[in-house]
Scaffold this motif. Structure first.
Motif, PDB file in Angstrom:
ATOM      1  N   PRO D  38       0.839  -1.216   0.000  1.00 19.49           N
ATOM      2  CA  PRO D  38       0.000   0.000   0.000  1.00 19.49           C
ATOM      3  C   PRO D  38       0.866   1.255   0.000  1.00 19.49           C
ATOM      4  O   PRO D  38       1.896   1.302   0.674  1.00 19.49           O
ATOM      5  CB  PRO D  38      -0.800  -0.102   1.297  1.00 19.49           C
ATOM      6  N   PHE D  39       0.454   2.246  -0.748  1.00 15.66           N
ATOM      7  CA  PHE D  39       1.142   3.530  -0.692  1.00 15.66           C
ATOM      8  C   PHE D  39       0.815   4.236   0.617  1.00 15.66           C
ATOM      9  O   PHE D  39      -0.096   3.830   1.357  1.00 15.66           O
ATOM     10  CB  PHE D  39       0.731   4.392  -1.895  1.00 15.66           C
ATOM     11  N   ASP D  40       1.593   5.296   0.882  1.00 14.88           N
ATOM     12  CA  ASP D  40       1.417   6.023   2.143  1.00 14.88           C
ATOM     13  C   ASP D  40      -0.062   6.363   2.366  1.00 14.88           C
ATOM     14  O   ASP D  40      -0.725   6.902   1.470  1.00 14.88           O
ATOM     15  CB  ASP D  40       2.236   7.329   2.109  1.00 14.88           C
ATOM     16  N   GLY D  41      -0.554   6.019   3.532  1.00 18.90           N
ATOM     17  CA  GLY D  41      -1.905   6.406   3.903  1.00 18.90           C
ATOM     18  C   GLY D  41      -3.003   5.541   3.290  1.00 18.90           C
ATOM     19  O   GLY D  41      -4.188   5.804   3.485  1.00 18.90           O
ATOM     20  N   GLN D  42      -2.628   4.513   2.561  1.00 20.50           N
ATOM     21  CA  GLN D  42      -3.641   3.719   1.842  1.00 20.50           C
ATOM     22  C   GLN D  42      -3.885   2.356   2.491  1.00 20.50           C
ATOM     23  O   GLN D  42      -4.595   1.530   1.924  1.00 20.50           O
ATOM     24  CB  GLN D  42      -3.186   3.506   0.395  1.00 20.50           C
ATOM     25  N   GLU D  43      -3.285   2.116   3.655  1.00 18.28           N
ATOM     26  CA  GLU D  43      -3.346   0.774   4.234  1.00 18.28           C
ATOM     27  C   GLU D  43      -4.784   0.304   4.429  1.00 18.28           C
ATOM     28  O   GLU D  43      -5.139  -0.830   4.099  1.00 18.28           O
ATOM     29  CB  GLU D  43      -2.596   0.739   5.578  1.00 18.28           C
ATOM     30  N   LYS D  44      -5.629   1.176   4.971  1.00 20.87           N
ATOM     31  CA  LYS D  44      -7.012   0.757   5.271  1.00 20.87           C
ATOM     32  C   LYS D  44      -7.777   0.482   3.989  1.00 20.87           C
ATOM     33  O   LYS D  44      -8.519  -0.490   3.883  1.00 20.87           O
ATOM     34  CB  LYS D  44      -7.723   1.833   6.092  1.00 20.87           C
ATOM     35  N   ALA D  45      -7.582   1.349   3.023  1.00 20.51           N
ATOM     36  CA  ALA D  45      -8.296   1.182   1.756  1.00 20.51           C
ATOM     37  C   ALA D  45      -7.885  -0.120   1.087  1.00 20.51           C
ATOM     38  O   ALA D  45      -8.715  -0.846   0.521  1.00 20.51           O
ATOM     39  CB  ALA D  45      -7.996   2.371   0.839  1.00 20.51           C
ATOM     40  N   VAL D  46      -6.604  -0.426   1.171  1.00 22.01           N
ATOM     41  CA  VAL D  46      -6.117  -1.651   0.530  1.00 22.01           C
ATOM     42  C   VAL D  46      -6.683  -2.871   1.236  1.00 22.01           C
ATOM     43  O   VAL D  46      -7.111  -3.846   0.607  1.00 22.01           O
ATOM     44  CB  VAL D  46      -4.578  -1.670   0.505  1.00 22.01           C
ATOM     45  N   THR D  47      -6.695  -2.838   2.572  1.00 19.82           N
ATOM     46  CA  THR D  47      -7.290  -3.947   3.308  1.00 19.82           C
ATOM     47  C   THR D  47      -8.762  -4.127   2.901  1.00 19.82           C
ATOM     48  O   THR D  47      -9.212  -5.249   2.659  1.00 19.82           O
ATOM     49  CB  THR D  47      -7.165  -3.703   4.827  1.00 19.82           C
ATOM     50  N   ALA D  48      -9.449  -3.031   2.798  1.00 18.30           N
ATOM     51  CA  ALA D  48     -10.859  -3.129   2.422  1.00 18.30           C
ATOM     52  C   ALA D  48     -10.991  -3.744   1.035  1.00 18.30           C
ATOM     53  O   ALA D  48     -11.845  -4.620   0.803  1.00 18.30           O
ATOM     54  CB  ALA D  48     -11.502  -1.732   2.458  1.00 18.30           C
ATOM     55  N   ALA D  49     -10.137  -3.315   0.134  1.00 22.74           N
ATOM     56  CA  ALA D  49     -10.211  -3.839  -1.229  1.00 22.74           C
ATOM     57  C   ALA D  49      -9.878  -5.327  -1.244  1.00 22.74           C
ATOM     58  O   ALA D  49     -10.515  -6.122  -1.951  1.00 22.74           O
ATOM     59  CB  ALA D  49      -9.245  -3.070  -2.137  1.00 22.74           C
ATOM     60  N   LEU D  50      -8.886  -5.713  -0.458  1.00 22.35           N
ATOM     61  CA  LEU D  50      -8.507  -7.129  -0.404  1.00 22.35           C
ATOM     62  C   LEU D  50      -9.624  -7.967   0.193  1.00 22.35           C
ATOM     63  O   LEU D  50      -9.932  -9.060  -0.284  1.00 22.35           O
ATOM     64  CB  LEU D  50      -7.230  -7.299   0.426  1.00 22.35           C
ATOM     65  N   ARG D  51     -10.218  -7.445   1.244  1.00 13.82           N
ATOM     66  CA  ARG D  51     -11.328  -8.178   1.866  1.00 13.82           C
ATOM     67  C   ARG D  51     -12.459  -8.369   0.869  1.00 13.82           C
ATOM     68  O   ARG D  51     -13.031  -9.458   0.769  1.00 13.82           O
ATOM     69  CB  ARG D  51     -11.860  -7.382   3.074  1.00 13.82           C
ATOM     70  N   ALA D  52     -12.735  -7.322   0.164  1.00 19.10           N
ATOM     71  CA  ALA D  52     -13.850  -7.398  -0.780  1.00 19.10           C
ATOM     72  C   ALA D  52     -13.545  -8.388  -1.903  1.00 19.10           C
ATOM     73  O   ALA D  52     -14.398  -9.184  -2.291  1.00 19.10           O
ATOM     74  CB  ALA D  52     -14.121  -6.006  -1.359  1.00 19.10           C
ATOM     75  N   ALA D  53     -12.327  -8.362  -2.386  1.00 15.74           N
ATOM     76  CA  ALA D  53     -12.022  -9.172  -3.564  1.00 15.74           C
ATOM     77  C   ALA D  53     -11.622 -10.601  -3.211  1.00 15.74           C
ATOM     78  O   ALA D  53     -11.879 -11.528  -3.973  1.00 15.74           O
ATOM     79  CB  ALA D  53     -10.894  -8.511  -4.368  1.00 15.74           C
ATOM     80  N   ALA D  54     -10.927 -10.777  -2.081  1.00 16.13           N
ATOM     81  CA  ALA D  54     -10.390 -12.113  -1.791  1.00 16.13           C
ATOM     82  C   ALA D  54     -10.700 -12.582  -0.382  1.00 16.13           C
ATOM     83  O   ALA D  54     -10.371 -13.705  -0.016  1.00 16.13           O
ATOM     84  CB  ALA D  54      -8.876 -12.104  -2.003  1.00 16.13           C
TER      85      ALA D  54
END
Lengths: 417, 86, 974, 182
Positions: D38-54
């Motif tokens: 994840p880029f700076d400050g994007q950790e939560k968004a990435v987790t959310a995206a991962l949860r949604a997709a996988a």
């Protein structure tokens, strides 16, 4: 008292009663012309040549512990002149010539043994690099022979030629390279300096350097104040601390280099062998111990001891290169503190403070430099100008970029040389 | 020797590559004088005692600044260089 | 002789082994030493210098005399302590340092010359004539020196290494160690209990004390039963902790199978143990007394004699004299008497001592000398004013106990002198996390050791945050320790200190006389303690003798430094696994096997292997193949694998800005779909590496590095990103392993690339263009770059399909008249073009030197910019890259040769430069060279002398630009 | 169109699982692998995206997040390998690593003893519990180690080092096996 075979026999007959102290134990005087800080190999040889070459009459060497207690007493004893960059070439070449006459010069058997040194190479590129080194040595007037694989096999039949991780392509033989008995070098210079009137003062730690109006005037020590017209700092392993007493900051980082010796064994390694791919080098002492080492431990340290990863790396290099010594047992390991400089080459220079001189930064190559370092440093102190063999060992080369001597080509990172 | 990687935890020295003094984190600005640059890269306080040194945890790629003693090898603290930036 | 009914050997299992060819009968449980004693073999070794006959002196790893060789050929292991070597059926033991035999050793003649061989005599002679040192003196000395002999055959890589972790490491399994381990184990700590001996128990196996009503061995057995049943305890016998290192790291050597016939099991294992807390319970080592003739076989440590008698049921003779300065002497006499050995006398240095035994007793007496040649026959004893002879086979001597503080001193802590026990002990927490317990802590009675072990166990338990569950302390012997100093007896004849190195009290006094008065000077001058036992038994005594000679106290004299390892460690154990290829990982490229199939010699490139050339039938030497491959590339098309190049992706909004910091030129302005050549400097202004940068999308760049610098560049990028530019938002990752990459070069390269791409149009790329495409449905990256000077491509494909793509490329290349080429041809091609490798980027060259100063952007800061501007790195004095061609009669060039003015002497002072790379150019039909030459760019056209002393090659060369072929690059741009 | 046949990293060195003593090694085919940072400050968004997709969260240091056959392994500060699914969430640097790694499983009663010959990592359950992962060394190689069951470890090294990994492991397995029989 002159040492000789006849004297040894005579003293043997009369129960060794006639041997006199190798050096006196003088109390420090309050005033000297020249004080050398550091009673290691370089300091003792500096004092000797001050007396011998420059007729200095009032010289003292101050040693914090016992004479020869620094790196002169904890190295792998290799003496060589196989450098290739101008500055280093002429200096080490000169030093080797001094070694060749050292025993008679000092009337002390330092057991300088020119048994030959072989640097192994393991690729075509390394062969070319060693050819260059050999050519530079030949240009300097020193000896070098480029060996192919079969040539190496003749000298070192015990290497693993068949299945090593890095096959041996050949080696650069430096026939005049070899070893010497490290402690004896310190003792030989100490005794010879003492005989020329130098006061060797042990257990005397320097605690301050007195500077007035840009000129050194004397020293504070644990054994009182000592006035001095000139002061030389030669304290590898403590260079930064002692220089700081005069407000100097040096281009030095201190690192620990480990070395190892096995139990005494009947002769098996008759050369000095260096395995560049594995950062491993080895020789066998006259007492039979295999003396070997590798790279520094890489982290800054003033502890005279290392850690296991580098020790194991060294043993692994031994196993891949010369499994013939696999059954030998390591008896003792130790560490020396190296003054690591940004280009891997030393400093013998004035300091910007009148009368204060410094000789430091020998990285892990100081032992073989002992004669020429003392010789050149004595010249600098006595004449106030560098001797030609050491005129490139300047402090300001890092600022100007002129005359950098980065033999390894690893750049200005102290722990990479 | 064991060092603590702030990401991975305490590990054996063999997992780390050492770089030397952490002063190299204080890179001069582009307009600094030649003297400043030369000092930055070459001159070292080289303390016999507490020092700040750089290590790279090779398996995970984290550069860390370790506060440690160069005499006893005691480790006092370790943090990512990202947080050590002066 | 064997004592009936005593000892812990297994008399139901006889074992036979040989000693110098003689068959020796022993029992399972014997050591070589106990078996030799059982067979009345008194001389077990010869000393180092004087070849004095020597007998067993101790019963442990501190044994100075009984060093033997086990095995033959590549398995021969010299300097094995007979006291530590367990016997096994067929074991082959030979003695050392003697010829022709132990009892008739020609070398013993040295002893006659001993008056002339005093400490340091060799520093005073052998100086004339100079050439004699290497030719005469040194060979003689070398031949005489050394104890054991290596076989001369490569050792097997038969050992292993391992790691272990624990809460509490307990070193030693005597009463203190066992109690400490039990205490820590019951509290739930992870415990490692390491014991050097083959059996746990320490002195308890050798003494006749009872503990809690049980015999020593019985009590040990009961504790071990509990410990081994616990899942949190690892009991390691035959394991010597060899060194203490930082943060609770310890080295330890386990003798895994040296007590068995050789098989497939590892011989030894070198352990790296990480422990939160350590309890050093390594016991104490008894010391002897330096008295005239004390090296006679039959003189041994009292504790060792008790071990032989009580543990192994053997004795060195029918009668014994016991001499000591503590109650140890009386304990020894009691044990001897109960074993049926005649106690000829007990001598106690303490004048006020009394005895309860029925033997001649001489309080305040001393031994003046010994008699016998190959074994002790009698002693001269002084008691009061009376001197008399006592006839005996054996003298059990004890000068007191030295706590085993070695490991406590390994990381710098100095031992402290205690007058009450006349010994050095460790200071408080001598190693962080270490506690010292039991005899190692200066406590010499069993009850005291048990209690101290319990204490140390509880300290460790609390330190790791567990609740203590102290076991009950069993009853045990508790005698106060009373000692009077007893270091030496002066008199006629030599009194030995270091038995191995033949150092006597006279040597130490001579050192003091010559002003080698500090312990380190004395040690180094006399070699005291530098022998295989590292002075375990003799150092403290030698210090006491030195103290007496200099008029100082032992406390003020201090000690020398203890250093690892505690016992010698084989190189094959500490270097296990490295023999042959195990020294470093081997990296194989995706198409490796396919290249080998074609007969290509594979050569090391760092950790990688790369094909050198691809020989065709009929080609006899590499040059024929290489020349053909070069022509092939210049005339049709060649394919070579470049997967070893480092490949790094840099992603993120600030990726371009970041690359501008690490490269000298500007990368942020690179257009998507374009590639740019890039140069990286070190901060000191010298070139670190070069490579290409491709911009695959707005926020994704892919960098290539040279093979050699891949890891260094990755570390550097991480350093800049994390340490120097932490504010930039980007991520870096190595993709070297993901992508197999192949260079396709030559006039027909485009035809080849188009023929294999799913969409041939994707192959129409401008020079320095890049695109993503597909081959047979697999996504690939195509770069239009060239390291050969020909029109060229590099195609990257996921590594799992690398071999398949290589085969496909070759098949298509062959249809176009092309084929594979190797490293040799690659090197020739780039030399013809004057392209760089690390032969030129040698760590000392700058962009200016390489003629790349134009790549250093003036508009931005970058790593290395400021220091590259130092005056010494610029200007006419610099050696600059040039090209060379031979012009004289000699047509050959070599790399690593120096350049001189025509007619100048080949001396350092006249050096003008040197060659870095050379090649025979089949394209131009001449040798070509690259070289660094002072002010070289201004000297094109000049003629110079090239001299290679090493290969005996000299040539006249003409200087030109580095690029010798197609200088305007028309072929490459194509 | 020619078919490009894919090779697994250890196909030549470990064509079949090997059992020595009480341990066994086998190549693990990881399937799709994506490196995600994840880029700076994007950790939560990435987790959310991962949860949604996988169905998996972005793993914390030393952690493996799992859902069915999909796993995300922590492999460095702010870096993970997503194994078993291909997701390239916005806000993260991602790159395909499906062919970059050689993965072997080491299993059996003595698996821990075998591994202790090669890695300096503290393997005690208290320090390296089930489903923990670590970046460390195996022999001279950097590696990701994951404890996938009580007595099973997954070892992931550079693809190019497959041969050395198999060599090092089998040597250690032989030693442990012979020792156990002593």
């Amino acid at each position: 008292m002159r040492y000789s075979g006849a004297r040894v026999i005579l003293e043997g007959l009369r129960g060794q009663r006639g041997w006199r102290p190798a050096w006196r134990e003088p109390a420090p005087k309050s005033d000297y012309d020249i004080v050398i800080i550091g009673g290691g190999g370089h300091g003792l040889s500096t004092a000797y040549y001050l007396a011998r070459e420059h007729g200095a009459k009032s010289v003292a060497v101050l040693e914090r512990g016992w004479l020869g207690s620094g790196n002169i007493g904890r190295n792998t004893t290799i003496v060589r002149a196989n450098y290739y960059l101008p500055g280093n070439s002429e200096f080490y070449s000169h030093s080797l010539k001094m070694w060749e006459g050292l025993e008679r010069e000092l009337n002390y058997n330092v057991m300088h043994s020119q048994r030959g040194l072989i640097n192994l190479f393991h690729s075509d590129g390394q062969r070319d690099a060693f050819a260059r080194r050999g050519n530079a040595m030949a240009n300097q007037g020193d000896d070098a022979i480029l060996l192919d694989r079969d040539g190496v096999r003749k000298h070192l039949p015990y290497l693993d030629f068949d299945n090593p991780r890095f096959p041996v392509y050949g080696g650069l033989l430096h026939p005049r390279g070899g070893t010497a008995r490290h402690d004896a070098v310190a003792w030989g210079y100490a005794r010879a300096a003492d005989r020329r009137g130098v006061d060797l003062i042990q257990n005397c730690e320097v605690t301050g350097i007195d500077v007035q109006n840009g000129r050194v005037t004397g020293l504070q020590t644990t054994r009182g104040s000592i006035r001095a017209k000139k002061v030389g700092i030669v304290v590898a392993g403590r260079s930064s601390q002692v220089a700081a007493m005069a407000g100097l900051r040096l281009p030095i980082e201190s690192h620990v280099l480990q070395a190892f010796v096995t139990e005494g064994l009947k002769p098996v390694i008759n050369h000095v062998v260096s395995f560049g791919m594995g950062h491993f080098y080895i020789s066998q002492s006259d007492k039979g111990g295999l003396v070997f080492g590798g790279d520094i431990d890489f982290y800054p340290s003033y502890a005279q001891r290392g850690n296991l990863p580098m020790a194991e790396h060294v043993m692994e290099a031994a196993m891949t290169l010369m499994p013939v010594i696999g059954q030998a047992r390591v008896l003792r390991s130790w560490g020396g503190i190296m003054d690591m400089t940004p280009d891997g080459s030393p400093i013998i220079d004035k300091t910007g403070i009148d009368g204060l001189y410094i000789d430091c930064g020998w990285n892990y190559g100081g032992f073989k430099a002992v004669p020429a370092s003392g010789f050149a440093f004595a010249h600098l102190i006595a004449q106030d100008r560098p001797h030609r063999i050491a005129e490139r060992f300047r402090l300001d080369r890092f600022t100007t970029g002129r005359g950098l001597m980065d033999e390894e080509g690893t750049g200005a990172q102290h722990n990479l040389h | 020797m064991r060092l603590t990687c702030p990401h991975c935890g305490e590990r054996d020295l063999r997992e780390f590559a050492a770089r030397g003094s952490a002063v190299v984190l204080s890179r001069p600005s582009a307009g600094a004088s030649a003297e400043e640059w030369a000092d930055y890269l070459h001159i070292r306080d080289n303390p016999a005692g507490e020092a700040r040194d750089l290590f790279y945890h090779t398996p995970c790629g984290l550069w860390i600044e370790v506060t440690r003693s160069t005499i006893t090898h005691a480790v006092i603290a370790a943090r990512p260089v990202r947080e050590a930036k002066p | 002789m064997r004592l009936e009914g005593r000892g812990q050997i297994d008399r139901d299992h006889p074992v036979r082994f040989t000693f110098d060819g003689r068959v020796i009968d022993a029992f399972r449980g014997d050591t070589v030493a106990s078996a030799l004693m059982a067979n009345d073999i008194r001389v077990v070794g010869r000393s180092f210098k004087y070849h004095r006959p020597r007998g067993l002196y101790s019963a442990g790893s501190d044994e100075p005399n009984a060093l033997v060789t086990t095995g033959r050929g590549r398995d021969a292991l010299p300097n094995v302590r007979a006291t530590m070597q367990e016997v096994w059926e067929g074991l082959d033991v030979t003695s050392q340092n003697r010829w022709p035999s132990l009892t008739r050793d020609v070398g013993a003649i040295n002893d006659l010359f001993s008056p002339f061989l005093a400490a340091g005599f060799y520093y005073k002679t052998f100086m004339w004539p100079r050439a004699f040192w290497e030719r005469v003196y040194e060979p003689l000395i070398r031949r005489a020196a050394g104890l054991g002999r290596l076989s001369g055959e490569a050792a097997r890589d038969a050992s292993e290494k391992a790691f272990a972790h624990c809460d509490v490491l307990v070193i030693g399994s005597g009463p203190a160690g066992l109690m400490a381990a039990l205490t820590a184990a019951r509290a739930g700590a992870d415990v490692i209990l390491a014991e050097e001996d083959s059996h746990m128990g320490g002195r308890l196996l050798s003494e006749t004390d009872t503990i809690g009503g049980l015999s020593g061995p019985q009590w040990v057995g009961s504790v071990l039963n509990e410990l081994t049943a616990l899942p949190n305890v690892r009991v390691m016998e035959r394991t010597t902790v060899t060194g203490a290192y930082d943060q609770g790291t310890y080295g330890a050597l386990e003798r895994v199978s040296l007590h068995r016939p050789p098989g497939r099991a590892p011989r030894e294992c070198f352990w790296r143990i990480a422990a939160t807390r350590t309890i050093l319970a390594a016991g104490a080592l008894e010391r002897g007394v330096a008295f005239p003739g004390n090296d006679r076989p039959g003189v041994m440590l009292a504790s060792a004699l008790r071990t032989y008698v009580n543990r192994w049921g053997v004795a060195p003779g029918q009668s014994a004299v016991v001499w000591g300065n503590t109650d140890t002497a009386h304990r020894t006499a009691r044990d001897l008497a109960s074993a049926g050995i005649h106690v000829a006398a007990v001598i106690d240095a303490r004048a006020d001592a009394t005895t309860t035994g029925d033997w001649p007793f001489y309080p305040g007496g001393e031994v003046l000398s010994t008699q016998g040649r190959l074994g002790l026959k009698g002693l001269q004893v002084r008691h009061g004013r009376r001197e008399f002879t006592v006839w005996t086979d054996c003298l059990a001597v004890s000068g007191g106990w030295n706590p085993s503080v070695h490991l406590a001193s390994h990381i710098g802590s100095r031992p402290v002198w205690r007058d009450d026990i006349q010994a050095f002990v460790a200071g408080p927490e001598p190693v962080p996390g270490m506690d010292v317990a039991g005899a190692a802590n200066g406590i010499f009675d069993t009850a005291g050791c048990l209690a101290d072990g319990l204490r140390a166990g509880n300290v460790a338990v609390q330190a790791i945050g567990l609740e203590t569950h102290s076991p009950d302390l069993p009853d045990a012997e508790a005698t106060p320790y009373a000692i009077t100093p007893l270091w030496e007896v002066e008199g006629k004849g030599r009194a030995w200190l270091d038995l191995q190195n033949d150092v006597t009290t006279k040597d130490v006094r001579l050192a003091a006389q010559e002003n080698f008065r500090s312990p380190e000077h004395m040690k180094r001058y006399t070699t005291q303690g530098m022998s295989p036992d590292q002075g375990k038994g003799s150092n403290v005594t030698a210090l006491a003798v030195l103290a007496a000679a200099t008029g100082a106290t032992v406390a003020a004299t201090g000690t020398t430094t203890y250093r690892p390892p505690f016992v010698p460690v084989t190189i094959s154990a500490m270097g296990a696994g490295a023999k042959g290829k195990g020294f470093a990982p081997e990296r194989f490229t995706p198409a490796h096997a396919a290249a080998v199939e074609l007969g290509a010699p594979m050569i090391e490139a760092g950790l990688w292997y790369r094909p050198s050339f691809f020989p065709l039938s009929g080609e006899r030497v590499w040059r024929e193949s290489c020349d053909r491959e070069v022509r092939m590339v210049r005339e049709s098309v060649g394919v070579t694998e470049v997967s070893t190049l480092g490949k790094i992706e840099v992603m993120g909004p600030d990726a371009g800005t970041f690359l501008d910091v690490v490269y000298t030129n500007t990368m942020s302005s690179l257009a998507v779909g374009k590639v740019r050549y890039g140069l990286m400097l070190r901060e000191d202004g010298h070139v670190m590496d070069d490579g290409t940068v491709a911009r695959l999308s707005e926020d994704r760049f892919v960098l290539t590095t040279t093979t050699a610098a891949a890891a260094e560049v990755m570390r550097h990028l991480d350093f800049v990103a994390q340490g120097l530019r932490p504010g930039l938002n980007l991520r870096t990752v190595s993709v070297t392993e993901q992508w197999a990459q192949f260079a396709v070069a030559g006039p027909r390269s485009e035809a080849l690339v188009r023929s294999i791409l799913d969409d041939p149009a994707a192959g129409v790329l401008p020079f320095m263009g890049c695109t993503e495409a597909s081959i047979s449905g697999t996504g690939v990256r195509v770069f239009r770059i060239s390291f050969s000077g020909e029109k060229g491509y590099e195609i990257a494909i996921p590594s799992d399909r690398g071999e398949a793509l290589w085969r496909l490329l070759l098949a298509h290349a062959r249809m176009l008249g092309g084929g594979p080429y190797g490293l040799e041809a690659l090197n020739v091609l780039r030399i013809e073009k004057g392209f760089l490798t690390h032969a030129e980027m040698n760590g000392r060259s700058t962009a200016f030197d390489l003629g790349l100063q134009g790549m250093m952007s003036a508009k931005k800061d970058f790593i290395g910019k400021a220091l590259a501007a130092r005056p010494g790195l610029l200007g006419e004095t610099r050696e600059q890259l040039v090209g060379l061609r031979p012009v004289g009669a000699a047509r050959m060039l070599t790399a690593g040769a120096y350049l001189f003015g025509e007619g100048a002497a080949a001396t350092r002072e006249a050096q003008q430069g040197f060659t870095t790379s050379v090649a025979w150019s089949p394209t131009l039909d001449t040798f070509l060279g690259l070289a660094f030459l002072v002010n070289g760019r201004a000297r094109h056209g000049e003629r110079l002398r090239m001299v290679d002393h090493m290969r005996n090659v000299e040539a006249l060369v003409e200087v030109g630009p580095p690029c010798a072929f197609d200088p305007d690059g028309g072929r490459m741009r194509g | 169109m020619a078919e490009l046949i894919a090779r697994t990293p250890a196909h030549a060195d470990l064509p079949q699982p090997v059992e020595i003593g009480r341990t066994r090694i086998a190549e693990v085919v990881l399937g799709p692998v994506t490196w995600i940072a994840p880029f700076d400050g994007q950790e939560k968004a990435v987790t959310a995206a991962l949860r949604a997709a996988a169905g998996v969260a972005f793993p914390k240091p030393g952690q493996v997040t799992r859902k069915g056959s999909v796993r995300a392994l922590s492999v460095g500060p702010g870096q993970a390998l997503l194994i078993g699914a291909t997701v390239t969430p916005d806000g993260a640097a991602t790159t395909d690593q499906s062919a970059a790694w050689c993965a072997l499983s080491l299993s059996g009663e003595d698996a821990c003893a075998v591994l202790a010959r090669l890695t300096p990592l503290d393997l005690r359950p208290s320090a390296f519990a089930l489903h923990r992962t670590a970046r460390t060394m195996v022999g001279h190689m950097t590696a990701s180690l994951t404890r996938t069951s009580e007595n099973t470890y997954e070892i992931i090294v550079f693809r190019s080092m497959a041969h050395t990994l198999v060599h090092d492991l089998t040597r250690a397995m032989r030693h442990v096996a012979v020792r156990a029989a002593l």
